[in-house]
Motif scaffolding. Structure first.
Motif, PDB file in Angstrom:
ATOM      1  N   GLY A 114       0.815  -1.212   0.000  1.00  0.00           N
ATOM      2  CA  GLY A 114       0.000   0.000   0.000  1.00  0.00           C
ATOM      3  C   GLY A 114       0.843   1.253   0.000  1.00  0.00           C
ATOM      4  O   GLY A 114       2.080   1.210   0.055  1.00  0.00           O
ATOM      5  N   ALA A 115       0.165   2.393  -0.071  1.00  0.00           N
ATOM      6  CA  ALA A 115       0.818   3.700  -0.026  1.00  0.00           C
ATOM      7  C   ALA A 115       0.866   4.191   1.415  1.00  0.00           C
ATOM      8  O   ALA A 115      -0.166   4.227   2.101  1.00  0.00           O
ATOM      9  N   ALA A 116       2.059   4.552   1.881  1.00  0.00           N
ATOM     10  CA  ALA A 116       2.255   4.918   3.289  1.00  0.00           C
ATOM     11  C   ALA A 116       2.280   6.435   3.471  1.00  0.00           C
ATOM     12  O   ALA A 116       2.837   7.169   2.646  1.00  0.00           O
ATOM     13  N   ARG A 117       1.688   6.876   4.578  1.00  0.00           N
ATOM     14  CA  ARG A 117       1.716   8.295   4.933  1.00  0.00           C
ATOM     15  C   ARG A 117       1.792   8.429   6.450  1.00  0.00           C
ATOM     16  O   ARG A 117       1.054   7.767   7.175  1.00  0.00           O
ATOM     17  N   ALA A 125      -0.224   5.597   8.243  1.00  0.00           N
ATOM     18  CA  ALA A 125      -1.468   5.179   7.595  1.00  0.00           C
ATOM     19  C   ALA A 125      -1.104   4.488   6.292  1.00  0.00           C
ATOM     20  O   ALA A 125      -0.397   5.061   5.455  1.00  0.00           O
ATOM     21  N   LEU A 126      -1.563   3.245   6.128  1.00  0.00           N
ATOM     22  CA  LEU A 126      -1.249   2.465   4.934  1.00  0.00           C
ATOM     23  C   LEU A 126      -2.532   2.209   4.154  1.00  0.00           C
ATOM     24  O   LEU A 126      -3.439   1.524   4.624  1.00  0.00           O
ATOM     25  N   GLY A 276       3.861  12.810  -0.918  1.00  0.00           N
ATOM     26  CA  GLY A 276       2.663  12.163  -0.407  1.00  0.00           C
ATOM     27  C   GLY A 276       2.866  11.335   0.840  1.00  0.00           C
ATOM     28  O   GLY A 276       1.939  10.671   1.307  1.00  0.00           O
ATOM     29  N   MET A 277       4.066  11.390   1.432  1.00  0.00           N
ATOM     30  CA  MET A 277       4.350  10.566   2.605  1.00  0.00           C
ATOM     31  C   MET A 277       4.115  11.292   3.923  1.00  0.00           C
ATOM     32  O   MET A 277       4.244  10.688   4.993  1.00  0.00           O
ATOM     33  N   GLY A 278       3.805  12.597   3.856  1.00  0.00           N
ATOM     34  CA  GLY A 278       3.543  13.349   5.076  1.00  0.00           C
ATOM     35  C   GLY A 278       4.774  13.610   5.921  1.00  0.00           C
ATOM     36  O   GLY A 278       4.666  13.821   7.137  1.00  0.00           O
TER      37      GLY A 278
END
Length: 465
Positions: A114-117, A125-126, A276-278
């Motif tokens: 998934g995309a992680a942030r 958050a994944l 986009g990773m915060g």
């Protein structure tokens, strides 16, 4: 135990992340690998090192066959398409993915897709492909998200004739002519690959000379070799505009030149995968190229968050990234790391023929006012090179005039990336075992390419005696 809490979450399964995850798991930590893609391996496996080097290997074999007088007696020269060459590269990718997936299974490291942030300093958050989000917490995080081709906003990469170095691996035909913008490592390698397939190549270099970090003699050698094989090499050029149409691409340069080709490969720069990773929300500010700043222990502005590999910039090598992962993992486990990263990291450039070097260049030694001498072994004089027909190239040793200490190893030619490691091993020894004398006093198998070290050592020693 909280199933969503880990000792360390590793973000990115390329060489950097893999090296760290395996070290942490073997050190007893509860570790998870967070990977945005469906398969592990990162850009190195899917778009970078593995596919491009597999492609290059097959092109080199084709060139060797077509240039051999022996095989010419057996039939006409053979021609294979870019797509055919890529098919073999995909087989290698599949093998690599299978092997690396096994590493995670055997070491009980779950791979979370998934995309992680970052939501806060210890919460991630994944978001998976189905849109669902889970929250993961950890004591430490390791960012190893790699890099991607830099894309200027005024270049239309959606056009079917304009590609970056990731997109080129989806090319389904062999073009008649290619413009390559950027003559760094990636651009130089693809110039060799396309020229080896018989494609007309214009290689646009934005700098004064090719691969300026190399020893000048090696840089000159690859420039001459590419030109000798028909590559048009243009130095000190900057693009004005890039326009694609139905029939090709026109590159307008600031110098007033206009270059036309079937397609354009953009190979000028990389950007770190941090958007986009915060990161900004937790006090980590990537630079304009998306790269993260770290200290000598690979810690970011948040000491419990580490970053390694291409996402931190130089040297942007898969080999160095793996070692950085081991180093960072040891620092997490023990609070320090006695393991010393190699000061002299070897460089391998897979042009045709390839280039490899370790240590200092003539220019660096001259600027530092270090007295040095040179030993050469030219491949055309080595029996093994004559047997294989790979006589283009040389091995070059730089050593201290007084102590004979090895200062730099530079190789241009077939198997250069293998040959350089012999010199690297001796150069890394403590004094007085790191000198030219090792090669003078060692018996090498004959005929071998390794024998070049004895030839180069004698050549250099004769200059100082």
């Amino acid at each position: 135990m909280n199933d969503s809490h880990y000792d360390t979450l590793v973000l990115g399964s390329g060489p950097a992340g893999e090296g760290a995850a395996m070290q942490l798991a073997k050190g007893g930590q509860r570790v998870a690998m967070v990977e945005r893609l469906r398969e592990v391996g990162g850009g190195c496996t899917h778009w970078g090192t593995i596919p491009s080097k597999s492609l290059r290997h097959n092109v080199r074999r084709l060139m060797e066959y077509n240039s051999s007088p022996l095989f010419r007696e057996a039939g006409e020269p053979r021609h294979l398409s870019f797509q055919t060459m890529l098919n073999h590269a995909r087989n290698v990718i599949d093998q690599q993915v299978g092997m690396r997936s096994g590493f995670y299974q055997r070491n009980d490291v779950p791979v979370l897709t998934g995309a992680a942030r970052f939501e806060d300093e210890h919460t991630l958050a994944l978001t998976g492909g189905d849109g669902r989000t889970q929250r993961l917490t950890a004591g430490h995080f390791l960012i190893a998200t790699g890099s991607r081709p830099y894309r200027p906003v005024d270049v239309d990469f959606t056009h079917p004739r304009i590609h970056d170095s990731d997109q080129i691996l989806s090319l389904e035909h062999t073009p008649r002519s290619v413009i390559i913008y950027g003559a760094g490592v990636i651009g130089s390698e693809y110039a060799s690959i396309f020229r080896g397939l018989g494609v007309k190549v214009d290689l646009i270099n934005t700098r004064e000379r090719m691969l300026e970090f190399l020893d000048d003699e090696i840089s000159d050698a690859i420039s001459y070799h590419l030109r000798e094989h028909g590559v048009i090499l243009r130095h000190r050029e900057q693009y004005q505009s890039i326009q694609g149409d139905d029939d090709g691409v026109t590159l307008a340069l600031q110098s007033g030149k206009r270059v036309r080709g079937d397609l354009l490969l953009w190979a000028n720069g990389r950007s770190g995968n941090t958007d986009g990773m915060g990161l900004e929300a937790i006090g980590i500010q990537p630079n304009g190229r998306g790269q993260v700043r770290v200290n000598d222990s690979f810690q970011t502005a948040q000491p419990h968050v580490y970053a390694i590999g291409d996402v931190i910039g130089y040297p942007s090598l898969a080999s160095a990234a793996y070692d950085q992962g081991r180093y960072a993992a040891t620092h997490m486990l023990d609070g320090q790391c006695d393991y010393r990263l190699a000061h002299d990291v070897p460089t391998g450039i897979y042009t045709i023929p390839e280039i490899s070097s370790v240590g200092r260049t003539e220019r660096e030694l001259t600027d530092a006012q270090v007295p040095y001498e040179i030993g050469h072994a030219f491949f055309k004089d080595l029996a093994r090179a004559q047997i294989s027909g790979q006589t283009m190239g040389m091995l070059k040793l730089l050593f201290h005039t007084d102590t004979l200490e090895l200062l730099g190893i530079h190789c241009f030619g077939d198997q250069a990336a293998e040959i350089v490691h012999i010199g690297q091993a001796i150069m890394a020894q403590p004094a007085p075992n790191n000198t030219l004398r090792y090669f003078l006093n060692t018996t090498f198998n004959y005929p071998t390419m390794a024998e070049g070290y004895r030839v180069a050592a004698l050549n250099g020693y004769n200059r100082v005696t």
